[in-house]
Design a protein around this motif. Structure first.
Motif, PDB file in Angstrom:
ATOM      1  N   VAL A   1       0.827  -1.194   0.000  1.00 54.49           N
ATOM      2  CA  VAL A   1       0.000   0.000   0.000  1.00 54.49           C
ATOM      3  C   VAL A   1       0.871   1.258   0.000  1.00 54.49           C
ATOM      4  CG1 VAL A   1      -1.728   1.297   1.279  1.00 54.49           C
ATOM      5  CG2 VAL A   1      -1.859  -1.188   1.186  1.00 54.49           C
ATOM      6  N   GLY A   2       1.934   1.242   0.817  1.00 49.10           N
ATOM      7  CA  GLY A   2       2.808   2.406   0.935  1.00 49.10           C
ATOM      8  C   GLY A   2       3.391   2.880  -0.380  1.00 49.10           C
ATOM      9  N   PRO A   3       4.010   1.968  -1.180  1.00 50.12           N
ATOM     10  CA  PRO A   3       4.566   2.406  -2.460  1.00 50.12           C
ATOM     11  C   PRO A   3       3.526   2.986  -3.412  1.00 50.12           C
ATOM     12  CG  PRO A   3       5.490   0.291  -1.849  1.00 50.12           C
ATOM     13  CD  PRO A   3       4.389   0.576  -0.878  1.00 50.12           C
ATOM     14  N   ILE A   4       2.306   2.439  -3.402  1.00 52.51           N
ATOM     15  CA  ILE A   4       1.248   2.953  -4.276  1.00 52.51           C
ATOM     16  C   ILE A   4       0.853   4.370  -3.855  1.00 52.51           C
ATOM     17  CG2 ILE A   4      -1.160   2.651  -4.980  1.00 52.51           C
ATOM     18  CD1 ILE A   4      -0.741  -0.344  -4.804  1.00 52.51           C
ATOM     19  N   ILE A   5       0.719   4.573  -2.541  1.00 52.25           N
ATOM     20  CA  ILE A   5       0.394   5.914  -2.049  1.00 52.25           C
ATOM     21  C   ILE A   5       1.492   6.893  -2.427  1.00 52.25           C
ATOM     22  CG2 ILE A   5       0.060   7.320   0.033  1.00 52.25           C
ATOM     23  CD1 ILE A   5      -1.244   4.867   1.327  1.00 52.25           C
ATOM     24  N   GLY A   6       2.744   6.462  -2.246  1.00 51.77           N
ATOM     25  CA  GLY A   6       3.871   7.316  -2.610  1.00 51.77           C
ATOM     26  C   GLY A   6       3.883   7.671  -4.083  1.00 51.77           C
ATOM     27  N   SER A   7       3.566   6.695  -4.931  1.00 50.24           N
ATOM     28  CA  SER A   7       3.530   6.938  -6.375  1.00 50.24           C
ATOM     29  C   SER A   7       2.451   7.946  -6.745  1.00 50.24           C
ATOM     30  CB  SER A   7       3.290   5.614  -7.121  1.00 50.24           C
ATOM     31  OG  SER A   7       4.369   4.735  -6.928  1.00 50.24           O
ATOM     32  N   ASN A   8       1.276   7.806  -6.129  1.00 56.09           N
ATOM     33  CA  ASN A   8       0.187   8.742  -6.424  1.00 56.09           C
ATOM     34  C   ASN A   8       0.513  10.155  -5.926  1.00 56.09           C
ATOM     35  OD1 ASN A   8      -1.616   6.956  -7.739  1.00 56.09           O
ATOM     36  ND2 ASN A   8      -2.227   6.101  -5.784  1.00 56.09           N
ATOM     37  N   LEU A   9       1.164  10.244  -4.778  1.00 49.61           N
ATOM     38  CA  LEU A   9       1.584  11.562  -4.279  1.00 49.61           C
ATOM     39  C   LEU A   9       2.625  12.183  -5.207  1.00 49.61           C
ATOM     40  CD1 LEU A   9       1.910  10.846  -0.438  1.00 49.61           C
ATOM     41  CD2 LEU A   9       0.136  12.203  -1.586  1.00 49.61           C
ATOM     42  N   PHE A  10       3.524  11.349  -5.722  1.00 51.50           N
ATOM     43  CA  PHE A  10       4.558  11.831  -6.640  1.00 51.50           C
ATOM     44  C   PHE A  10       3.937  12.374  -7.921  1.00 51.50           C
ATOM     45  CE2 PHE A  10       7.728  11.362  -9.985  1.00 51.50           C
ATOM     46  CZ  PHE A  10       8.877  11.862  -9.379  1.00 51.50           C
ATOM     47  N   LYS A  11       2.859  11.731  -8.389  1.00 53.11           N
ATOM     48  CA  LYS A  11       2.176  12.193  -9.599  1.00 53.11           C
ATOM     49  C   LYS A  11       1.569  13.581  -9.385  1.00 53.11           C
ATOM     50  CE  LYS A  11      -0.473   9.250 -11.765  1.00 53.11           C
ATOM     51  NZ  LYS A  11      -1.499   8.196 -11.984  1.00 53.11           N
ATOM     52  N   ILE A  12       1.107  13.840  -8.156  1.00 50.63           N
ATOM     53  CA  ILE A  12       0.523  15.149  -7.865  1.00 50.63           C
ATOM     54  C   ILE A  12       1.601  16.216  -7.774  1.00 50.63           C
ATOM     55  CG2 ILE A  12      -0.831  16.462  -6.189  1.00 50.63           C
ATOM     56  CD1 ILE A  12      -2.167  13.789  -5.403  1.00 50.63           C
ATOM     57  N   ASN A  13       2.637  15.909  -6.985  1.00 48.13           N
ATOM     58  CA  ASN A  13       3.752  16.839  -6.805  1.00 48.13           C
ATOM     59  C   ASN A  13       4.954  16.039  -6.318  1.00 48.13           C
ATOM     60  OD1 ASN A  13       5.605  18.825  -5.527  1.00 48.13           O
ATOM     61  ND2 ASN A  13       3.955  20.264  -5.965  1.00 48.13           N
ATOM     62  N   ARG A  14       6.105  16.264  -6.914  1.00 46.93           N
ATOM     63  CA  ARG A  14       7.289  15.492  -6.560  1.00 46.93           C
ATOM     64  C   ARG A  14       7.760  15.726  -5.133  1.00 46.93           C
ATOM     65  NH1 ARG A  14      11.353  15.122 -11.767  1.00 46.93           N
ATOM     66  NH2 ARG A  14       9.786  14.385 -13.273  1.00 46.93           N
ATOM     67  N   LEU A  15       7.349  16.837  -4.534  1.00 48.34           N
ATOM     68  CA  LEU A  15       7.766  17.139  -3.170  1.00 48.34           C
ATOM     69  C   LEU A  15       6.854  16.537  -2.111  1.00 48.34           C
ATOM     70  CD1 LEU A  15       8.774  20.906  -3.545  1.00 48.34           C
ATOM     71  CD2 LEU A  15      10.280  18.914  -3.500  1.00 48.34           C
ATOM     72  N   LEU A  16       5.684  16.043  -2.526  1.00 47.27           N
ATOM     73  CA  LEU A  16       4.739  15.520  -1.548  1.00 47.27           C
ATOM     74  C   LEU A  16       5.245  14.275  -0.808  1.00 47.27           C
ATOM     75  CD1 LEU A  16       1.170  15.960  -3.078  1.00 47.27           C
ATOM     76  CD2 LEU A  16       2.085  16.978  -0.989  1.00 47.27           C
ATOM     77  N   PRO A  17       5.816  13.262  -1.482  1.00 40.80           N
ATOM     78  CA  PRO A  17       6.271  12.068  -0.750  1.00 40.80           C
ATOM     79  C   PRO A  17       7.236  12.359   0.388  1.00 40.80           C
ATOM     80  CG  PRO A  17       6.206  11.596  -3.102  1.00 40.80           C
ATOM     81  CD  PRO A  17       5.960  13.073  -2.947  1.00 40.80           C
ATOM     82  N   PRO A  18       8.315  13.162   0.173  1.00 39.88           N
ATOM     83  CA  PRO A  18       9.208  13.424   1.309  1.00 39.88           C
ATOM     84  C   PRO A  18       8.535  14.226   2.427  1.00 39.88           C
ATOM     85  CG  PRO A  18       9.864  14.734  -0.605  1.00 39.88           C
ATOM     86  CD  PRO A  18       8.876  13.729  -1.075  1.00 39.88           C
ATOM     87  N   PHE A  19       7.640  15.171   2.064  1.00 43.09           N
ATOM     88  CA  PHE A  19       6.955  15.947   3.101  1.00 43.09           C
ATOM     89  C   PHE A  19       6.017  15.061   3.922  1.00 43.09           C
ATOM     90  CE2 PHE A  19       7.949  19.939   0.698  1.00 43.09           C
ATOM     91  CZ  PHE A  19       8.548  20.605   1.755  1.00 43.09           C
ATOM     92  N   VAL A  20       5.261  14.202   3.256  1.00 42.68           N
ATOM     93  CA  VAL A  20       4.349  13.301   3.970  1.00 42.68           C
ATOM     94  C   VAL A  20       5.144  12.321   4.833  1.00 42.68           C
ATOM     95  CG1 VAL A  20       2.630  11.483   3.683  1.00 42.68           C
ATOM     96  CG2 VAL A  20       2.516  13.523   2.257  1.00 42.68           C
ATOM     97  N   SER A  21       6.256  11.805   4.293  1.00 42.21           N
ATOM     98  CA  SER A  21       7.108  10.885   5.069  1.00 42.21           C
ATOM     99  C   SER A  21       7.645  11.568   6.315  1.00 42.21           C
ATOM    100  CB  SER A  21       8.267  10.389   4.204  1.00 42.21           C
ATOM    101  OG  SER A  21       7.800   9.672   3.091  1.00 42.21           O
ATOM    102  N   SER A  22       8.098  12.800   6.175  1.00 40.63           N
ATOM    103  CA  SER A  22       8.607  13.539   7.328  1.00 40.63           C
ATOM    104  C   SER A  22       7.525  13.720   8.384  1.00 40.63           C
ATOM    105  CB  SER A  22       9.133  14.907   6.886  1.00 40.63           C
ATOM    106  OG  SER A  22      10.194  14.782   5.961  1.00 40.63           O
ATOM    107  N   GLY A  23       6.307  14.039   7.923  1.00 39.69           N
ATOM    108  CA  GLY A  23       5.197  14.201   8.859  1.00 39.69           C
ATOM    109  C   GLY A  23       4.890  12.917   9.604  1.00 39.69           C
ATOM    110  N   LEU A  24       4.908  11.775   8.903  1.00 39.67           N
ATOM    111  CA  LEU A  24       4.645  10.482   9.543  1.00 39.67           C
ATOM    112  C   LEU A  24       5.729  10.137  10.557  1.00 39.67           C
ATOM    113  CD1 LEU A  24       3.394   8.384   6.487  1.00 39.67           C
ATOM    114  CD2 LEU A  24       2.036   9.215   8.410  1.00 39.67           C
ATOM    115  N   PHE A  25       6.976  10.440  10.214  1.00 44.65           N
ATOM    116  CA  PHE A  25       8.073  10.189  11.159  1.00 44.65           C
ATOM    117  C   PHE A  25       7.919  11.039  12.417  1.00 44.65           C
ATOM    118  CE2 PHE A  25      10.658   8.503   7.509  1.00 44.65           C
ATOM    119  CZ  PHE A  25      10.861   7.250   8.066  1.00 44.65           C
ATOM    120  N   MET A  26       7.505  12.276  12.240  1.00 41.60           N
ATOM    121  CA  MET A  26       7.304  13.151  13.399  1.00 41.60           C
ATOM    122  C   MET A  26       6.176  12.628  14.283  1.00 41.60           C
ATOM    123  SD  MET A  26       9.554  15.465  13.480  1.00 41.60           S
ATOM    124  CE  MET A  26       8.791  16.454  14.766  1.00 41.60           C
ATOM    125  N   VAL A  27       5.093  12.164  13.668  1.00 35.64           N
ATOM    126  CA  VAL A  27       3.983  11.591  14.435  1.00 35.64           C
ATOM    127  C   VAL A  27       4.448  10.365  15.208  1.00 35.64           C
ATOM    128  CG1 VAL A  27       1.758  10.425  14.252  1.00 35.64           C
ATOM    129  CG2 VAL A  27       2.194  12.485  12.909  1.00 35.64           C
TER     130      VAL A  27
END
Length: 239
Positions: A1-27
């Protein structure tokens, strides 16, 4: 599931995957800090003492000794070698291999990873148990190595992306699951029950060390050849 979500976020904006990952790590960090029980300083100090480098070296040496005495040393070496090859011969070590080879978009890599994970799950749940119950571990290891090499040689030919996805990836994924299960079965059967816990811990440490060396070796090999030869070299290593 994770890679698919990452791929879809990348399609929207290339910066979204690292930002979302950082947010999840902080949580995750906040959950650990505020909800996990803390240990006493004395316990932490004791743990540090027990995980000293000298003790780890002693445990590793004892692990090899026990492996030798119980006829398991060859299995240990085989497990480490297969782990080394699995990492070092991964063609994705060379950035842009799949994009250059089949002109696919970078976000497709997430779909490929999820596809491989699903195949691995299916193989482990439905196929591996059925196959291992009808053949010895040694025969299965030999057959798995041959099929992994065959999948690499298929990839080395001028195949389309669809052919790669339907032929090479399933063959390689199922074979690696079968190989891993067979080696683990031999390892646990030959190692006495009273040593199995320490043996698994030492094996994990050795695999971590192998995981540091393997990518360096693979990168040094792959950067010297073209994209078609990379798969051929991987196949030769498994032979």
């Amino acid at each position: 599931v994770g890679p698919i979500i990452g791929s879809n976020l990348f399609k929207i904006n290339r910066l979204l995957p690292p930002f979302v990952s950082s947010g999840l790590f902080m949580v995750n960090c906040l959950i650990v800090v505020f909800f996990f029980p803390s240990h006493q300083a004395k316990q932490i100090k004791s743990q540090k003492t027990h995980t000293s480098l000298t003790k780890k070296l002693y445990e590793t040496g004892h692990f090899f000794k026990q492996s030798y005495l119980n006829g398991c040393l060859s299995v240990v070496v085989a497990k480490l070698l297969m782990f080394f090859l699995q990492i070092s011969m991964d063609r994705s070590l060379v950035v842009g291999y799949y994009e250059e080879r089949w002109q696919i978009e970078s976000y497709m890599m997430g779909y490929l990873q999820s596809y491989s994970t699903i195949l691995t799950l299916i193989a482990q749940v439905y196929l591996v148990g059925l196959i291992t119950s009808n053949a010895s571990e040694s025969k299965l290891i030999g057959a798995s190595l041959f099929m992994i090499a065959l999948s690499a040689f298929i990839e080395a030919n001028d195949v389309t992306f669809s052919q790669y996805v339907t032929l090479s990836i399933p063959l390689r994924t199922i074979s690696k699951s079968l190989l891993s299960t067979s080696l683990q079965s031999l390892f646990t059967l030959r190692m006495p029950n009273e040593h199995i816990g320490a043996a698994l811990g030492s094996m994990g440490a050795l695999q971590s060390l192998t995981g540091v060396i393997a990518p360096i070796y693979g990168s040094m090999i792959f950067q010297r050849v073209d994209m078609y030869q990379r798969a051929s070299i991987a196949g030769i290593h498994y032979f």
